[in-house]
Design a protein around this motif. Structure first.
Motif, PDB file in Angstrom:
ATOM      1  N   LYS A  11     -27.678   8.974 -20.374  1.00 39.96           N
ATOM      2  CA  LYS A  11     -28.818   8.086 -20.614  1.00 39.96           C
ATOM      3  C   LYS A  11     -28.910   7.016 -19.525  1.00 39.96           C
ATOM      4  CE  LYS A  11     -29.257   8.710 -25.583  1.00 39.96           C
ATOM      5  NZ  LYS A  11     -29.197   8.095 -26.902  1.00 39.96           N
ATOM      6  N   ARG A  12     -27.756   6.478 -19.122  1.00 36.81           N
ATOM      7  CA  ARG A  12     -27.754   5.479 -18.053  1.00 36.81           C
ATOM      8  C   ARG A  12     -28.237   6.099 -16.738  1.00 36.81           C
ATOM      9  NH1 ARG A  12     -22.925   3.727 -20.884  1.00 36.81           N
ATOM     10  NH2 ARG A  12     -21.612   4.962 -19.505  1.00 36.81           N
ATOM     11  N   ASN A  13     -27.749   7.293 -16.428  1.00 34.39           N
ATOM     12  CA  ASN A  13     -28.177   7.973 -15.201  1.00 34.39           C
ATOM     13  C   ASN A  13     -29.665   8.298 -15.231  1.00 34.39           C
ATOM     14  OD1 ASN A  13     -25.691   7.863 -14.001  1.00 34.39           O
ATOM     15  ND2 ASN A  13     -25.089   9.931 -14.594  1.00 34.39           N
ATOM     16  N   ASP A  14     -30.155   8.742 -16.381  1.00 35.63           N
ATOM     17  CA  ASP A  14     -31.579   9.044 -16.512  1.00 35.63           C
ATOM     18  C   ASP A  14     -32.434   7.807 -16.263  1.00 35.63           C
ATOM     19  OD1 ASP A  14     -31.021  11.691 -17.079  1.00 35.63           O
ATOM     20  OD2 ASP A  14     -31.284  11.481 -19.251  1.00 35.63           O
ATOM     21  N   LYS A  15     -32.019   6.684 -16.834  1.00 31.67           N
ATOM     22  CA  LYS A  15     -32.780   5.446 -16.666  1.00 31.67           C
ATOM     23  C   LYS A  15     -32.739   4.979 -15.207  1.00 31.67           C
ATOM     24  CE  LYS A  15     -33.297   2.786 -20.056  1.00 31.67           C
ATOM     25  NZ  LYS A  15     -33.212   1.852 -21.167  1.00 31.67           N
ATOM     26  N   LEU A  16     -31.560   5.016 -14.582  1.00 28.72           N
ATOM     27  CA  LEU A  16     -31.441   4.630 -13.179  1.00 28.72           C
ATOM     28  C   LEU A  16     -32.261   5.565 -12.282  1.00 28.72           C
ATOM     29  CD1 LEU A  16     -27.674   3.672 -12.981  1.00 28.72           C
ATOM     30  CD2 LEU A  16     -29.638   2.145 -12.779  1.00 28.72           C
ATOM     31  N   TYR A  17     -32.265   6.851 -12.608  1.00 34.33           N
ATOM     32  CA  TYR A  17     -33.053   7.813 -11.839  1.00 34.33           C
ATOM     33  C   TYR A  17     -34.537   7.467 -11.920  1.00 34.33           C
ATOM     34  CZ  TYR A  17     -35.305  12.108 -10.397  1.00 34.33           C
ATOM     35  OH  TYR A  17     -36.115  13.021  -9.768  1.00 34.33           O
ATOM     36  N   LYS A  18     -35.009   7.113 -13.100  1.00 32.96           N
ATOM     37  CA  LYS A  18     -36.421   6.758 -13.261  1.00 32.96           C
ATOM     38  C   LYS A  18     -36.771   5.516 -12.450  1.00 32.96           C
ATOM     39  CE  LYS A  18     -36.977   8.805 -17.833  1.00 32.96           C
ATOM     40  NZ  LYS A  18     -37.104   8.541 -19.268  1.00 32.96           N
ATOM     41  N   VAL A  19     -35.906   4.517 -12.486  1.00 32.52           N
ATOM     42  CA  VAL A  19     -36.143   3.284 -11.729  1.00 32.52           C
ATOM     43  C   VAL A  19     -36.171   3.588 -10.233  1.00 32.52           C
ATOM     44  CG1 VAL A  19     -35.151   1.052 -11.086  1.00 32.52           C
ATOM     45  CG2 VAL A  19     -35.224   1.739 -13.487  1.00 32.52           C
ATOM     46  N   MET A  20     -35.184   4.336  -9.755  1.00 30.93           N
ATOM     47  CA  MET A  20     -35.117   4.651  -8.327  1.00 30.93           C
ATOM     48  C   MET A  20     -36.300   5.521  -7.889  1.00 30.93           C
ATOM     49  SD  MET A  20     -32.632   2.894  -7.333  1.00 30.93           S
ATOM     50  CE  MET A  20     -32.487   3.452  -5.670  1.00 30.93           C
ATOM     51  N   SER A  21     -36.766   6.394  -8.760  1.00 32.09           N
ATOM     52  CA  SER A  21     -37.927   7.233  -8.438  1.00 32.09           C
ATOM     53  C   SER A  21     -39.181   6.387  -8.249  1.00 32.09           C
ATOM     54  CB  SER A  21     -38.158   8.267  -9.539  1.00 32.09           C
ATOM     55  OG  SER A  21     -37.078   9.163  -9.606  1.00 32.09           O
ATOM     56  N   VAL A  22     -39.354   5.380  -9.088  1.00 29.75           N
ATOM     57  CA  VAL A  22     -40.509   4.486  -8.943  1.00 29.75           C
ATOM     58  C   VAL A  22     -40.380   3.655  -7.672  1.00 29.75           C
ATOM     59  CG1 VAL A  22     -41.704   2.498  -9.943  1.00 29.75           C
ATOM     60  CG2 VAL A  22     -41.023   4.409 -11.410  1.00 29.75           C
ATOM     61  N   ILE A  23     -39.195   3.116  -7.415  1.00 34.62           N
ATOM     62  CA  ILE A  23     -38.983   2.310  -6.210  1.00 34.62           C
ATOM     63  C   ILE A  23     -39.246   3.149  -4.961  1.00 34.62           C
ATOM     64  CG2 ILE A  23     -37.213   1.138  -4.823  1.00 34.62           C
ATOM     65  CD1 ILE A  23     -36.068   0.071  -7.473  1.00 34.62           C
ATOM     66  N   ALA A  24     -38.857   4.414  -4.988  1.00 35.09           N
ATOM     67  CA  ALA A  24     -39.039   5.290  -3.831  1.00 35.09           C
ATOM     68  C   ALA A  24     -40.509   5.496  -3.485  1.00 35.09           C
ATOM     69  CB  ALA A  24     -38.364   6.634  -4.087  1.00 35.09           C
TER      70      ALA A  24
END
Length: 137
Positions: A11-24
């Motif tokens: 769940k933590r990785n999924d949330k971080l992935y979503k944040v990084m995807s938006v920042i990208a």
């Protein structure tokens, strides 16, 4: 391992992935804007952390204003500089300010050294966030 981002590693990785995807998807660096929003925000956060940490925070952070002044001194009446070298680079703010002021006048790049591994990694992150790939510093 804090649960604020999620109860499990997945769940933590999924949330971080979503944040990084938006920042990208955001165009935050100098190449897209007149200001370096993401890099400057990072430097601001480092400054806030240093202020909260007290004396220990000062070991790796020099305020932008001081770095800017020092860079102006370095390039005062100088048309070219072979290299920029900061022997205690901390978060890298002096090197970045030298690049901003003397961008076309620095012939062989930027160099720095740092004994503290945490400060060294802060510098590397700062340089990358300001769009300098690892081979440029």
């Amino acid at each position: 391992n804090d649960t604020i981002l999620g109860e499990s590693v997945k769940k933590r990785n999924d949330k971080l992935y979503k944040v990084m995807s938006v920042i990208a998807t955001l165009e935050l660096g100098f190449s897209h804007n007149s200001i370096d929003a993401f890099g400057d925000a990072y430097e601001y956060l480092i400054g806030m952390y240093a202020a909260a940490a007290g004396k220990s925070g000062g070991e790796y952070f020099t305020p932008q204003e001081v770095s800017h002044f020092m860079a102006q001194v370095v390039f005062y009446e100088r048309k070219k500089a072979n290299k920029v070298y900061d022997i205690t680079c901390g978060s890298g703010s002096l090197v970045l300010q030298c690049e901003r002021i003397g961008k076309d006048r620095i012939l062989k790049g930027f160099y720095g050294q740092e004994i503290n591994p945490t400060s060294y990694n802060l510098c590397r992150m700062n340089m990358i966030l300001h769009e300098y790939q690892f081979y440029k510093f």
